[in-house]
Motif scaffolding. Structure first.
Motif, PDB file in Angstrom:
ATOM      1  N   ASN A 165       0.371  -1.530  -0.376  1.00  0.00           N
ATOM      2  CA  ASN A 165      -0.206   0.131   0.205  1.00  0.00           C
ATOM      3  C   ASN A 165       0.282   1.267  -0.236  1.00  0.00           C
ATOM      4  O   ASN A 165       1.399   1.090   0.481  1.00  0.00           O
ATOM      5  N   SER A 166       0.464   2.591  -1.348  1.00  0.00           N
ATOM      6  CA  SER A 166       0.845   4.050  -0.849  1.00  0.00           C
ATOM      7  C   SER A 166       2.532   3.499  -1.224  1.00  0.00           C
ATOM      8  O   SER A 166       3.245   4.292  -1.272  1.00  0.00           O
TER       9      SER A 166
ATOM     10  N   GLN B 181      13.618  -2.642   4.017  1.00  0.00           N
ATOM     11  CA  GLN B 181      13.004  -1.599   4.772  1.00  0.00           C
ATOM     12  C   GLN B 181      12.111  -0.597   3.654  1.00  0.00           C
ATOM     13  O   GLN B 181      12.605  -0.638   2.532  1.00  0.00           O
ATOM     14  N   PRO B 182      11.666  -0.526   4.453  1.00  0.00           N
ATOM     15  CA  PRO B 182      10.004   1.069   3.966  1.00  0.00           C
ATOM     16  C   PRO B 182      10.883   2.709   4.775  1.00  0.00           C
ATOM     17  O   PRO B 182      11.515   2.289   5.096  1.00  0.00           O
ATOM     18  N   VAL B 183      10.873   3.549   3.471  1.00  0.00           N
ATOM     19  CA  VAL B 183      11.667   4.568   3.436  1.00  0.00           C
ATOM     20  C   VAL B 183       9.912   5.615   3.468  1.00  0.00           C
ATOM     21  O   VAL B 183       9.819   5.924   2.327  1.00  0.00           O
ATOM     22  N   PHE B 184      10.030   6.033   4.252  1.00  0.00           N
ATOM     23  CA  PHE B 184       8.538   7.253   4.568  1.00  0.00           C
ATOM     24  C   PHE B 184       8.709   8.710   3.603  1.00  0.00           C
ATOM     25  O   PHE B 184       9.617   9.048   4.697  1.00  0.00           O
ATOM     26  N   ARG B 185       7.966   9.176   3.396  1.00  0.00           N
ATOM     27  CA  ARG B 185       8.092   9.892   2.478  1.00  0.00           C
ATOM     28  C   ARG B 185       7.598  10.993   2.548  1.00  0.00           C
ATOM     29  O   ARG B 185       6.452   9.797   0.707  1.00  0.00           O
ATOM     30  N   GLY B 186       6.081  11.632   2.677  1.00  0.00           N
ATOM     31  CA  GLY B 186       5.065  12.371   2.032  1.00  0.00           C
ATOM     32  C   GLY B 186       4.494  11.373   2.470  1.00  0.00           C
ATOM     33  O   GLY B 186       4.034  11.330   3.891  1.00  0.00           O
TER      34      GLY B 186
ATOM     35  N   ASP C  39       6.372 -16.984   1.891  1.00  0.00           N
ATOM     36  CA  ASP C  39       4.936 -16.876   1.600  1.00  0.00           C
ATOM     37  C   ASP C  39       4.642 -16.741   3.534  1.00  0.00           C
ATOM     38  O   ASP C  39       3.120 -16.016   2.790  1.00  0.00           O
ATOM     39  N   ALA C  40       5.351 -16.536   3.966  1.00  0.00           N
ATOM     40  CA  ALA C  40       4.701 -16.167   5.700  1.00  0.00           C
ATOM     41  C   ALA C  40       4.482 -14.990   5.559  1.00  0.00           C
ATOM     42  O   ALA C  40       4.220 -14.511   6.908  1.00  0.00           O
ATOM     43  N   PHE C  41       5.651 -14.240   5.290  1.00  0.00           N
ATOM     44  CA  PHE C  41       5.793 -12.407   5.848  1.00  0.00           C
ATOM     45  C   PHE C  41       4.619 -11.814   5.294  1.00  0.00           C
ATOM     46  O   PHE C  41       4.433 -11.408   4.097  1.00  0.00           O
ATOM     47  N   ASP C  42       3.992 -10.849   6.624  1.00  0.00           N
ATOM     48  CA  ASP C  42       2.744  -9.920   5.596  1.00  0.00           C
ATOM     49  C   ASP C  42       3.788  -9.212   5.355  1.00  0.00           C
ATOM     50  O   ASP C  42       4.251  -8.167   6.505  1.00  0.00           O
ATOM     51  N   VAL C  43       3.713  -8.274   4.324  1.00  0.00           N
ATOM     52  CA  VAL C  43       4.535  -7.209   4.086  1.00  0.00           C
ATOM     53  C   VAL C  43       3.781  -6.135   4.329  1.00  0.00           C
ATOM     54  O   VAL C  43       3.742  -4.675   5.087  1.00  0.00           O
TER      55      VAL C  43
ATOM     56  N   LYS D 215       3.201  -1.347   8.379  1.00  0.00           N
ATOM     57  CA  LYS D 215       2.466  -0.792   9.328  1.00  0.00           C
ATOM     58  C   LYS D 215       3.196  -0.657  10.507  1.00  0.00           C
ATOM     59  O   LYS D 215       3.095   0.965  10.969  1.00  0.00           O
ATOM     60  N   GLU D 216       4.142  -1.071  11.086  1.00  0.00           N
ATOM     61  CA  GLU D 216       4.870  -0.969  11.986  1.00  0.00           C
ATOM     62  C   GLU D 216       6.502  -0.340  11.971  1.00  0.00           C
ATOM     63  O   GLU D 216       6.448   0.560  12.806  1.00  0.00           O
ATOM     64  N   LYS D 217       6.304  -0.249  10.984  1.00  0.00           N
ATOM     65  CA  LYS D 217       7.480   1.079  10.820  1.00  0.00           C
ATOM     66  C   LYS D 217       7.550   2.432  10.147  1.00  0.00           C
ATOM     67  O   LYS D 217       8.563   2.699  10.750  1.00  0.00           O
ATOM     68  N   GLU D 218       6.025   2.101   9.774  1.00  0.00           N
ATOM     69  CA  GLU D 218       5.501   3.746   9.845  1.00  0.00           C
ATOM     70  C   GLU D 218       5.512   4.885  11.131  1.00  0.00           C
ATOM     71  O   GLU D 218       5.435   5.624  11.423  1.00  0.00           O
ATOM     72  N   GLN D 219       4.855   3.549  12.060  1.00  0.00           N
ATOM     73  CA  GLN D 219       4.520   3.628  12.852  1.00  0.00           C
ATOM     74  C   GLN D 219       6.110   3.776  14.532  1.00  0.00           C
ATOM     75  O   GLN D 219       5.752   5.018  15.740  1.00  0.00           O
ATOM     76  N   LYS D 220       6.753   4.119  14.192  1.00  0.00           N
ATOM     77  CA  LYS D 220       8.397   3.939  14.741  1.00  0.00           C
ATOM     78  C   LYS D 220       8.564   5.022  13.554  1.00  0.00           C
ATOM     79  O   LYS D 220      10.062   5.531  14.303  1.00  0.00           O
TER      80      LYS D 220
END
Length: 257
Positions: A19-20, A144-149, A240-244, A249-254
């Motif tokens: 997402n996003s 690793q996600p990088v959040f921008r905007g 297959d078990a890894f929930d991206v 979502k967890e990374k965004e919160q932190k």
């Protein structure tokens, strides 16, 4: 020295579709290519000299970036200018550290990297550092996600033995794994783990498409995830078990903590 094409495909595709992802990814890709500093070969010559300050007598001053040799990858051949030192002896006079405590060595390492542009020093104890390298060798890939905007973009990391991580845009990896240029490297020096109980890490941000604070957060998150290991292990061994989406979502919160 490009990334391998062996990354777990199931988890990769879900990461690309998270997402996003795409709006921020497009901007990141544009910035990365606009500021690409890894495409032109850099001279392998470099000048290493002793700093005059008494607090830096154990440090070697770096004037140029480090080159790795051409590496054959499938049918492609690429030259990657490795931004960071490949060996601890490229940075520190290791022979002068024998009578120093791990606290003194850590202080020198951190002081040397303070204020350096796009370079960060990190220190951990010997056991933790060796544990990091062991887990990375078992499970070399992660994201690793990088959040921008209002969105985010994904970075893929690959550990390459004996002691460093390469991080690149996942969108670049999708287009051509062998040609994906790293935007950040993390070197892990365990030379003093046994004798001084200290492991020295260095993060080099090698493309201006990624901000300094973003690169440092990426490095910290990468280390944290490997030490905790559950998500990294699942991504590599049970993709297959890894929930991206949950991971993002967890990374965004932190991210802004």
């Amino acid at each position: 020295m490009m990334l391998s094409s062996a990354l777990p495909r199931t988890a990769l595709m879900r990461a690309l579709n998270s997402n996003s992802f795409r709006p921020a990814a497009k901007e990141a890709l544009h910035r990365s290519r606009a500021y690409n500093i890894t495409t032109k070969p850099i001279s392998s010559s470099r000048c290493l000299c002793t700093l005059t300050s008494s607090s830096h007598t154990m440090i070697k001053h770096e004037h140029k970036r480090y080159n790795s040799p051409d590496i054959q990858l499938g049918q492609k051949r690429s030259n990657f200018s490795f931004a960071g030192p490949r060996k601890l002896s490229d940075v520190m006079k290791v022979d002068l550290l024998q009578d120093k405590s791990n606290t003194e060595i850590s202080d020198v390492w951190m002081t040397y990297h303070e204020g350096k542009e796009k370079v960060h020093g990190i220190v951990m104890n010997g056991k933790k550092g060796r544990n990091l390298l062991s887990k990375a060798a078992q499970c070399p890939f992660f994201i690793q996600p990088v959040f921008r905007g209002e969105g985010h973009f994904m970075i893929v990391s690959q550990f390459q033995t004996p002691n460093y991580f390469l991080l690149a845009l996942l969108e670049d990896y999708k287009m051509d794994p062998a040609a994906a240029q790293p935007i950040l490297t993390v070197s892990v020096f365990d030379d003093l783990a046994e004798t001084k109980d200290v492991v020295l890490l260095r993060c080099d941000i090698i493309n201006r498409g990624i901000e300094d604070d973003e690169g440092y957060k990426l490095c910290q998150n990468l280390i944290k995830d490997y030490l905790e290991f559950e998500g990294v292990h699942m991504f590599n061994k049970k993709p297959d078990a890894f929930d991206v989406d949950e991971f993002v979502k967890e990374k965004e919160q932190k991210w802004n903590e």
